[in-house]
Design a protein around this motif. Sequence first.
Motif, PDB file in Angstrom:
ATOM      1  N   GLU A   1       9.377 -76.566 -64.621  1.00 23.33           N
ATOM      2  CA  GLU A   1       8.922 -75.231 -65.005  1.00 23.33           C
ATOM      3  C   GLU A   1       8.174 -74.566 -63.858  1.00 23.33           C
ATOM      4  O   GLU A   1       8.320 -73.361 -63.624  1.00 23.33           O
ATOM      5  CB  GLU A   1       8.030 -75.302 -66.255  1.00 23.33           C
ATOM      6  CG  GLU A   1       8.823 -75.507 -67.528  1.00 23.33           C
ATOM      7  CD  GLU A   1       7.977 -75.291 -68.767  1.00 23.33           C
ATOM      8  OE1 GLU A   1       7.039 -74.487 -68.721  1.00 23.33           O
ATOM      9  OE2 GLU A   1       8.279 -75.944 -69.777  1.00 23.33           O
TER      10      GLU A   1
ATOM     11  N   LEU B   1      10.750 -73.331 -61.510  1.00 24.23           N
ATOM     12  CA  LEU B   1      11.415 -72.134 -62.028  1.00 24.23           C
ATOM     13  C   LEU B   1      10.534 -70.897 -61.872  1.00 24.23           C
ATOM     14  O   LEU B   1      11.027 -69.816 -61.547  1.00 24.23           O
ATOM     15  CB  LEU B   1      11.775 -72.330 -63.512  1.00 24.23           C
ATOM     16  CG  LEU B   1      12.968 -73.216 -63.797  1.00 24.23           C
ATOM     17  CD1 LEU B   1      13.101 -73.451 -65.302  1.00 24.23           C
ATOM     18  CD2 LEU B   1      14.244 -72.595 -63.253  1.00 24.23           C
ATOM     19  N   LYS B   2       9.254 -71.054 -62.049  1.00 23.61           N
ATOM     20  CA  LYS B   2       8.338 -69.918 -61.870  1.00 23.61           C
ATOM     21  C   LYS B   2       8.326 -69.469 -60.416  1.00 23.61           C
ATOM     22  O   LYS B   2       8.229 -68.288 -60.115  1.00 23.61           O
ATOM     23  CB  LYS B   2       6.923 -70.272 -62.327  1.00 23.61           C
ATOM     24  CG  LYS B   2       6.760 -70.244 -63.818  1.00 23.61           C
ATOM     25  CD  LYS B   2       5.311 -70.458 -64.214  1.00 23.61           C
ATOM     26  CE  LYS B   2       5.176 -70.407 -65.715  1.00 23.61           C
ATOM     27  NZ  LYS B   2       3.817 -70.577 -66.175  1.00 23.61           N
ATOM     28  N   ARG B   3       8.390 -70.416 -59.501  1.00 26.44           N
ATOM     29  CA  ARG B   3       8.403 -70.058 -58.076  1.00 26.44           C
ATOM     30  C   ARG B   3       9.700 -69.339 -57.710  1.00 26.44           C
ATOM     31  O   ARG B   3       9.706 -68.448 -56.878  1.00 26.44           O
ATOM     32  CB  ARG B   3       8.270 -71.330 -57.238  1.00 26.44           C
ATOM     33  CG  ARG B   3       6.872 -71.855 -57.193  1.00 26.44           C
ATOM     34  CD  ARG B   3       6.734 -72.991 -56.198  1.00 26.44           C
ATOM     35  NE  ARG B   3       5.911 -74.020 -56.819  1.00 26.44           N
ATOM     36  CZ  ARG B   3       6.076 -75.308 -56.713  1.00 26.44           C
ATOM     37  NH1 ARG B   3       7.066 -75.785 -56.010  1.00 26.44           N
ATOM     38  NH2 ARG B   3       5.282 -76.135 -57.317  1.00 26.44           N
ATOM     39  N   ILE B   4      10.785 -69.721 -58.354  1.00 25.52           N
ATOM     40  CA  ILE B   4      12.081 -69.111 -58.073  1.00 25.52           C
ATOM     41  C   ILE B   4      12.106 -67.681 -58.593  1.00 25.52           C
ATOM     42  O   ILE B   4      12.599 -66.763 -57.945  1.00 25.52           O
ATOM     43  CB  ILE B   4      13.222 -69.922 -58.691  1.00 25.52           C
ATOM     44  CG1 ILE B   4      13.330 -71.279 -57.993  1.00 25.52           C
ATOM     45  CG2 ILE B   4      14.545 -69.195 -58.589  1.00 25.52           C
ATOM     46  CD1 ILE B   4      14.326 -72.216 -58.626  1.00 25.52           C
ATOM     47  N   HIS B   5      11.567 -67.424 -59.745  1.00 27.05           N
ATOM     48  CA  HIS B   5      11.607 -66.095 -60.360  1.00 27.05           C
ATOM     49  C   HIS B   5      10.532 -65.282 -59.845  1.00 27.05           C
ATOM     50  O   HIS B   5       9.824 -64.692 -59.553  1.00 27.05           O
ATOM     51  CB  HIS B   5      11.519 -66.161 -61.885  1.00 27.05           C
ATOM     52  CG  HIS B   5      12.744 -66.782 -62.502  1.00 27.05           C
ATOM     53  ND1 HIS B   5      14.014 -66.513 -62.105  1.00 27.05           N
ATOM     54  CD2 HIS B   5      12.874 -67.664 -63.521  1.00 27.05           C
ATOM     55  CE1 HIS B   5      14.878 -67.196 -62.845  1.00 27.05           C
ATOM     56  NE2 HIS B   5      14.191 -67.910 -63.721  1.00 27.05           N
TER      57      HIS B   5
END
Length: 94
Positions: A87, A90-94
Amino acid sequence: MSEALLREILSEVSGIKKDITDMKLDIQALKQGQESMKLDIQVLTEEQSQIKQAVLETNEHVIQLTEKQNKQYAIFDVPSSRSIEQEAMLKRIH
């Protein structure tokens, strides 16, 4: 000796005999109470032994449950850590 003196002595002896009889009854009651206490102590000793056994068995069950809980924690900890890590990624990607 006079008859009055003899009656007084007889009265005193009768009183002493009554006191002795009362004391014997008291002693008998004490002995019965003591026997009752001995039986109570025996029962308490047996119950204490049973309680000790139950505590030991309960302690063994607690140890087993703790071991199982620790194993389960280890099983869930790894996926949980991965999930949190994923998670965060994923936060770093978005």
